[in-house]
Scaffold this motif. Structure first.
Motif, PDB file in Angstrom:
ATOM      1  N   VAL A   1      80.706  17.734   2.123  1.00 24.26           N
ATOM      2  CA  VAL A   1      81.199  17.159   3.372  1.00 24.26           C
ATOM      3  C   VAL A   1      80.183  16.164   3.908  1.00 24.26           C
ATOM      4  O   VAL A   1      79.019  16.500   4.119  1.00 24.26           O
ATOM      5  N   ALA A   2      80.635  14.932   4.086  1.00 28.00           N
ATOM      6  CA  ALA A   2      79.801  13.890   4.679  1.00 28.00           C
ATOM      7  C   ALA A   2      80.021  13.893   6.187  1.00 28.00           C
ATOM      8  O   ALA A   2      81.160  13.805   6.654  1.00 28.00           O
ATOM      9  N   ILE A   3      78.937  14.029   6.916  1.00 29.26           N
ATOM     10  CA  ILE A   3      78.973  13.984   8.377  1.00 29.26           C
ATOM     11  C   ILE A   3      78.339  12.672   8.819  1.00 29.26           C
ATOM     12  O   ILE A   3      77.160  12.416   8.553  1.00 29.26           O
ATOM     13  N   ASP A   4      79.120  11.852   9.483  1.00 26.70           N
ATOM     14  CA  ASP A   4      78.643  10.573  10.030  1.00 26.70           C
ATOM     15  C   ASP A   4      78.728  10.669  11.548  1.00 26.70           C
ATOM     16  O   ASP A   4      79.762  11.089  12.085  1.00 26.70           O
ATOM     17  N   LEU A   5      77.648  10.304  12.243  1.00 29.85           N
ATOM     18  CA  LEU A   5      77.686  10.366  13.699  1.00 29.85           C
ATOM     19  C   LEU A   5      76.813   9.281  14.304  1.00 29.85           C
ATOM     20  O   LEU A   5      75.845   8.827  13.696  1.00 29.85           O
ATOM     21  N   GLY A   6      77.194   8.872  15.500  1.00 27.11           N
ATOM     22  CA  GLY A   6      76.422   7.902  16.258  1.00 27.11           C
ATOM     23  C   GLY A   6      76.118   8.448  17.638  1.00 27.11           C
ATOM     24  O   GLY A   6      76.919   9.184  18.223  1.00 27.11           O
ATOM     25  N   VAL A   7      74.948   8.097  18.137  1.00 30.07           N
ATOM     26  CA  VAL A   7      74.521   8.509  19.477  1.00 30.07           C
ATOM     27  C   VAL A   7      74.162   7.266  20.276  1.00 30.07           C
ATOM     28  O   VAL A   7      73.360   6.440  19.808  1.00 30.07           O
ATOM     29  N   THR A   8      74.754   7.126  21.453  1.00 30.20           N
ATOM     30  CA  THR A   8      74.360   6.068  22.373  1.00 30.20           C
ATOM     31  C   THR A   8      73.426   6.665  23.424  1.00 30.20           C
ATOM     32  O   THR A   8      73.779   7.656  24.078  1.00 30.20           O
ATOM     33  N   TYR A   9      72.249   6.071  23.558  1.00 30.18           N
ATOM     34  CA  TYR A   9      71.242   6.554  24.502  1.00 30.18           C
ATOM     35  C   TYR A   9      70.675   5.356  25.247  1.00 30.18           C
ATOM     36  O   TYR A   9      70.187   4.410  24.615  1.00 30.18           O
ATOM     37  N   GLN A  10      70.794   5.389  26.565  1.00 31.42           N
ATOM     38  CA  GLN A  10      70.330   4.281  27.409  1.00 31.42           C
ATOM     39  C   GLN A  10      70.841   2.932  26.894  1.00 31.42           C
ATOM     40  O   GLN A  10      70.138   1.919  26.893  1.00 31.42           O
ATOM     41  N   GLY A  11      72.091   2.934  26.442  1.00 30.93           N
ATOM     42  CA  GLY A  11      72.754   1.690  26.066  1.00 30.93           C
ATOM     43  C   GLY A  11      72.543   1.233  24.641  1.00 30.93           C
ATOM     44  O   GLY A  11      73.063   0.177  24.257  1.00 30.93           O
ATOM     45  N   TYR A  12      71.822   2.019  23.818  1.00 29.22           N
ATOM     46  CA  TYR A  12      71.559   1.623  22.426  1.00 29.22           C
ATOM     47  C   TYR A  12      71.967   2.747  21.482  1.00 29.22           C
ATOM     48  O   TYR A  12      71.973   3.920  21.855  1.00 29.22           O
TER      49      TYR A  12
ATOM     50  N   GLY B   1      71.275  14.198  26.452  1.00 32.49           N
ATOM     51  CA  GLY B   1      71.287  12.999  27.278  1.00 32.49           C
ATOM     52  C   GLY B   1      71.948  11.802  26.641  1.00 32.49           C
ATOM     53  O   GLY B   1      71.873  10.686  27.180  1.00 32.49           O
ATOM     54  N   GLY B   2      72.612  12.008  25.503  1.00 33.60           N
ATOM     55  CA  GLY B   2      73.288  10.918  24.816  1.00 33.60           C
ATOM     56  C   GLY B   2      74.791  10.975  25.017  1.00 33.60           C
ATOM     57  O   GLY B   2      75.330  11.883  25.665  1.00 33.60           O
ATOM     58  N   VAL B   3      75.458  10.003  24.453  1.00 39.69           N
ATOM     59  CA  VAL B   3      76.919   9.930  24.457  1.00 39.69           C
ATOM     60  C   VAL B   3      77.379   9.766  23.006  1.00 39.69           C
ATOM     61  O   VAL B   3      76.784   8.971  22.263  1.00 39.69           O
ATOM     62  N   PRO B   4      78.399  10.502  22.568  1.00 43.32           N
ATOM     63  CA  PRO B   4      78.909  10.311  21.201  1.00 43.32           C
ATOM     64  C   PRO B   4      79.521   8.913  21.057  1.00 43.32           C
ATOM     65  O   PRO B   4      80.542   8.613  21.665  1.00 43.32           O
TER      66      PRO B   4
END
Length: 248
Positions: free
Chosen positions: A91-102, A52-55
């Protein structure tokens, strides 16, 4: 301007952080010699969307992927590609998740198979530095306390902290005020207040702290070609203990 978050906003960010943390767990299981970094990107993208998130990263300032895969001497912003991981890589994995605008933002550096003693120690010291920094995330402390905790631990171990890239505030946008350097003097800088949410991310090099950017204008590498490690959590300042939002 530093934007303080309400309890409701922090709760949403906690869910974004949980999704990010669960994706990291899946990526850790997928990392092995022979896997292409673009395969890891595809896996992360699918899992984030299924939850339910967005990358957050994809399309951010035209970044072309959903995660950053920074291998060996790459400090941050490594772009997934057909590159295959090899035994002994990190290997460094960096990721962000946007969920309900945050946004929830976190990074881990993983060994690929058996790695050198120096690489394993670099990972350990960087992760310890992150935990020491998080311990400083209490009301009345200063941003300089966070940076000093990282810098003093890293340099005592014989490594160096990157100066040109820093942590940051986070919320409805991935990058908000304030900047959170991984170096500094105790008792200096912005005073921490409940409602502040920070992405704390030590970037630690085995050799020099100096870096350079490759012609793709994204990939940042160590100036001397030695390994670099990166760990990150999104942390909320509360009336009491720090609240790590990017845990499973």
């Amino acid at each position: 301007m530093i934007i303080l978050k309400s309890a409701r906003e922090i709760a949403i960010m906690r869910e974004a952080g949980r999704i990010a943390a669960r994706v990291h767990e899946a990526l850790r299981e997928a990392i092995r010699p022979g896997v292409e970094t673009r395969e890891l990107d595809a896996l992360a993208d699918r899992l984030i969307r299924e939850a339910g998130g967005v990358p957050t990263f994809k399309g951010y300032h035209d970044y072309p992927a959903s995660i950053c895969t920074s291998v060996n001497e790459v400090v941050v912003h490594g772009i997934p590609s057909s590159r295959r991981l090899r035994e002994g890589d990190i290997v460094a994995i960096d990721l962000g998740v946007t969920y309900q605008g945050y946004v929830g933002d976190c990074a881990y550096t993983w060994p690929v198979g058996e790695v050198s003693d120096e690489a394993r120690r670099l990972l350990q010291v960087t992760q310890e530095a992150l935990q020491l920094a998080i311990e400083q995330c209490r009301p009345g402390r200063h941003l300089g306390d966070i940076g000093h905790a990282v810098q003093s631990h890293v340099e005592a171990a014989g490594f160096s902290v990157v100066r040109e890239y820093v942590g940051h505030g986070i919320g409805a946008s991935m990058h908000e005020d304030p900047q959170v350097p991984n170096y500094g003097q105790p008792g200096t800088g912005v005073v921490l207040r409940p409602g502040m949410v920070l992405a704390i991310e030590p970037m630690v090099n085995a050799g020099t702290w100096e870096v350079r950017v490759l012609p793709d204008r994204w990939t940042v590498v160590t100036a001397d070609g030695r390994y670099s490690a990166h760990f990150e959590h999104t942390v909320a300042i509360t009336e009491g203990d720090p609240l790590i939002l990017t845990l499973p």
